[in-house]
Structure formats: structure tokens, C-alpha cells
Design a protein around this motif. Structure first.
Motif, PDB file in Angstrom:
ATOM      1  N   SER A  38      80.836  57.155  29.245  1.00 48.97           N
ATOM      2  CA  SER A  38      80.607  58.598  29.173  1.00 48.97           C
ATOM      3  C   SER A  38      79.292  58.947  28.487  1.00 48.97           C
ATOM      4  O   SER A  38      78.772  60.049  28.673  1.00 48.97           O
ATOM      5  CB  SER A  38      81.763  59.278  28.434  1.00 48.97           C
ATOM      6  OG  SER A  38      81.781  58.892  27.063  1.00 48.97           O
ATOM      7  N   SER A  61      76.933  64.352  30.074  1.00 47.98           N
ATOM      8  CA  SER A  61      78.272  64.438  30.678  1.00 47.98           C
ATOM      9  C   SER A  61      79.181  65.342  29.852  1.00 47.98           C
ATOM     10  O   SER A  61      79.964  66.125  30.396  1.00 47.98           O
ATOM     11  CB  SER A  61      78.888  63.041  30.802  1.00 47.98           C
ATOM     12  OG  SER A  61      78.160  62.256  31.712  1.00 47.98           O
ATOM     13  N   TYR A  62      79.080  65.240  28.524  1.00 45.29           N
ATOM     14  CA  TYR A  62      79.894  66.100  27.657  1.00 45.29           C
ATOM     15  C   TYR A  62      79.412  67.543  27.718  1.00 45.29           C
ATOM     16  O   TYR A  62      80.221  68.480  27.656  1.00 45.29           O
ATOM     17  CB  TYR A  62      79.863  65.578  26.222  1.00 45.29           C
ATOM     18  CG  TYR A  62      80.654  64.307  26.044  1.00 45.29           C
ATOM     19  CD1 TYR A  62      82.039  64.343  25.838  1.00 45.29           C
ATOM     20  CD2 TYR A  62      80.048  63.068  26.094  1.00 45.29           C
ATOM     21  CE1 TYR A  62      82.776  63.184  25.683  1.00 45.29           C
ATOM     22  CE2 TYR A  62      80.776  61.905  25.938  1.00 45.29           C
ATOM     23  CZ  TYR A  62      82.142  61.965  25.738  1.00 45.29           C
ATOM     24  OH  TYR A  62      82.873  60.819  25.598  1.00 45.29           O
ATOM     25  N   THR A 259      80.229  59.067  35.078  1.00 51.09           N
ATOM     26  CA  THR A 259      80.042  59.466  33.684  1.00 51.09           C
ATOM     27  C   THR A 259      80.831  60.724  33.334  1.00 51.09           C
ATOM     28  O   THR A 259      81.403  60.826  32.247  1.00 51.09           O
ATOM     29  CB  THR A 259      78.548  59.696  33.391  1.00 51.09           C
ATOM     30  OG1 THR A 259      78.035  60.699  34.274  1.00 51.09           O
ATOM     31  CG2 THR A 259      77.757  58.413  33.593  1.00 51.09           C
ATOM     32  N   ALA A 262      84.521  59.756  33.111  1.00 52.27           N
ATOM     33  CA  ALA A 262      84.760  59.017  31.866  1.00 52.27           C
ATOM     34  C   ALA A 262      84.801  59.958  30.667  1.00 52.27           C
ATOM     35  O   ALA A 262      85.648  59.822  29.775  1.00 52.27           O
ATOM     36  CB  ALA A 262      83.674  57.960  31.676  1.00 52.27           C
ATOM     37  N   ALA A 263      83.879  60.943  30.640  1.00 49.86           N
ATOM     38  CA  ALA A 263      83.846  61.885  29.522  1.00 49.86           C
ATOM     39  C   ALA A 263      85.119  62.728  29.471  1.00 49.86           C
ATOM     40  O   ALA A 263      85.695  62.937  28.393  1.00 49.86           O
ATOM     41  CB  ALA A 263      82.617  62.794  29.654  1.00 49.86           C
ATOM     42  N   GLN A 264      85.587  63.186  30.612  1.00 51.43           N
ATOM     43  CA  GLN A 264      86.789  64.017  30.637  1.00 51.43           C
ATOM     44  C   GLN A 264      88.035  63.203  30.291  1.00 51.43           C
ATOM     45  O   GLN A 264      88.946  63.703  29.609  1.00 51.43           O
ATOM     46  CB  GLN A 264      86.936  64.682  32.005  1.00 51.43           C
ATOM     47  CG  GLN A 264      85.800  65.650  32.290  1.00 51.43           C
ATOM     48  CD  GLN A 264      86.061  66.518  33.504  1.00 51.43           C
ATOM     49  OE1 GLN A 264      86.633  67.584  33.394  1.00 51.43           O
ATOM     50  NE2 GLN A 264      85.621  66.068  34.661  1.00 51.43           N
TER      51      GLN A 264
END
Length: 294
Positions: A38, A61-62, A259, A262-264
Motif C-alpha cells: 500500500s 493510495s491512502y 496499491t 492493499a491500502a483499503q
């Protein structure tokens, strides 16, 4: 006086430390990998260069998921589901387990109810009859369709039942002689001394509600009412990049389906990671005391 450990005992302890360390590393690897992915750039993620250390560190991504109102809405729905579902499920589990934990002379039909609950662990009506029932009672496309069908879990009832039957009989007997009714005994005596078992059942219920995604797809026709895990399932299938400013070349180069997903996923598991340590001290005790029937 200290008792010296035998050589075989030391070898056993060393083996345990090594083995458990390996198990911990294997268990933590997927979580660390998702976190590293992420925080990695799109190029590194697509090339498969990310293991446990971010490559091309970026937080785009965040930033992307924080700009998505749908993510926070589904997150809030999951929180409401977990809170309501846990309260209702634990409450019904306590009432059911307490009633069936009474001796036969107090509750003559106890064994029939126990068999009824046990049968449901082996046989079920199936998905289609359950769907028809949910539509017939009018809770389709509401949050109650995610809570009520799984409100009473037989495994949790049996766990609490065995725990209650292991409590000293004199506690409830003396309360009855003093004029207390069963609701007073359950609320003022049984429940306060059942914290380990209640914490275990509560943790099971919370994790089940938080991780569940399939029921959201079946019982909710409005995607805006999806809980977090169902929303994430759709994200994994297709990531909507329309909210990214096309003029922001940096974001486009660092954000991708891998990405963002993965972040979520990492954000979604944070609540469970925060709750579990608070209940861990009760977990082993609750499983042990509630798993042995006297």
C-alpha cells in the motif's frame, strides 16, 4: 531452592521458541506485505518487487481512499453492524444458554431445546429459503438483513451453555431461596462472573460481522448500503480511478488497483487489530472454561 531444568527440557523449550517464532513470522507476513504494498509505487507493485519493505515509498493510495466518501460510508455501516449485531447476538446467546443450562427439574423440556439447537449445526434450510424468508418479513435491503439471520450462533450458545453449567450450583440455588427470579439471577449473578466467556463470544461475533461480505451482496440491492467488506470486494474486482485529477501526474504514476486495494484492506483490518488485544486476556480463559462440560 531452584530446580535445574533437564537437558531434554531445555531442548524442548528451544524448539518451542524457534517453532513459534517461525509460525509468528509466517502469520505476520501477509499483513506486512499488504502494508508494504500500500505504500509502494505503481511501478514497483506491478513489477512484483514488493515483499515486506515498500518500494518507491508513497502515500498516494491512502490519499486516494481518504477522498472516497463511499469508503467511509461503508466503513460506518460496518461499525453500526458490528455494534448492533454484537449486542443482539450476545444478548440472545446469554438468554438461550442460561435457560438450557438449568437442571431438568427446573426446565423439563431442556434436552429437547438442546437437541433442536444441535440439529441446526448439521442441517440448514439453505440459501434460497433464507432469502425468501428475509424478503417475506420485510428486512430485505436493510441492515437488519445482515444482523438478524445470524443473531443466534449455535456454537456460541453451546460455549456459553457449558460455561454456565460449570458455575457453582449453590450460587443460583441460594438466590432462588432468597426470592430472586431467573432474570435477576442472570443479570446480577451469572453475567458478571462470566466475563471471560462473554468476551470470547463477543470477539467471535465481532470478527464474524466485520469480515462478512457475501450476505451484503445477496440481501442488499442498493450498493450505497454495502458494508465495508462487500464494498472492498467490489473494489478488488474494479477500482474506480475517476476521482483522481488527471493533471496530477504523480498520483497517476503511483496509484494502481493493487496499491489502492492493499491500502483499503489494511485500513479495514485496523479496528479488529485494535479490539483483539483488549479482549485477549479473557480469550484463553473463556475458551477453556466454556469448552469442558461437567
Amino acid at each position: 531452592m531452584k530446580i535445574k531444568s533437564s537437558p531434554s527440557r531445555k531442548v524442548f523449550e528451544v524448539f518451542n521458541y524457534i517453532f513459534l517464532t517461525i509460525v509468528i513470522c509466517i502469520s505476520l507476513f501477509p499483513l506486512v506485505h499488504i502494508f508494504a504494498l500500500s505504500l509502494s509505487s505503481n511501478a514497483a507493485a506491478q513489477a512484483g518487487l514488493v515483499t515486506v519493505i515498500p518500494k518507491g515509498f508513497t502515500t498516494e493510495s491512502y490519499k486516494y481512499i481518504l477522498s472516497k466518501p463511499e469508503f467511509f460510508k461503508s466503513f460506518g455501516i460496518s461499525v453500526v453492524r458490528v455494534v448492533l449485531g454484537t449486542i443482539i447476538s450476545v444478548g440472545l446467546t446469554i438468554v438461550s444458554a442460561y435457560a438450557m443450562s438449568q437442571p431438568d427439574e427446573r426446565f423439563h423440556a431442556r434436552k429437547y431445546y438442546v437437541w433442536f439447537f444441535m440439529i441446526t449445526m448439521v442441517f440448514s434450510g439453505g440459501l434460497i429459503p433464507l432469502f425468501i424468508v428475509i424478503k417475506s418479513v420485510g428486512i430485505y435491503n436493510t441492515i437488519w438483513a445482515l444482523i438478524l439471520p445470524s443473531a443466534v450462533q449455535t456454537f456460541n450458545v453451546i460455549l456459553m451453555l457449558n460455561f454456565f453449567r460449570g458455575l457453582p450450583y449453590a450460587l443460583t440455588e441460594s438466590a432462588l431461596l432468597d426470592g430472586a427470579n431467573h432474570f435477576q439471577i442472570m443479570a446480577k449473578i451469572v453475567v458478571p462472573i462470566s466475563k471471560p466467556s462473554l468476551a470470547t463470544v463477543g470477539l467471535f461475533t465481532m470478527v464474524n460481522h466485520w469480515n462478512s461480505w457475501f450476505d451484503g451482496m445477496i440481501y442488499l440491492s442498493d450498493t450505497s448500503k454495502y458494508p465495508l467488506q462487500t464494498y472492498l470486494r467490489n473494489v478488488i474486482q474494479s477500482v474506480d480511478m475517476s476521482n483522481i485529477d488527471m493533471n496530477n501526474v504523480g498520483a497517476l504514476s503511483n496509484v494502481s488497483q493493487k496499491t489502492v486495494t492493499a491500502a483499503q484492506i489494511f485500513v479495514a483490518i485496523i479496528p479488529i487489530l485494535l479490539v483483539y488485544p483488549a479482549l485477549q486476556k479473557y480469550f484463553i480463559t473463556g475458551m477453556t472454561l466454556g469448552s469442558v462440560k461437567e
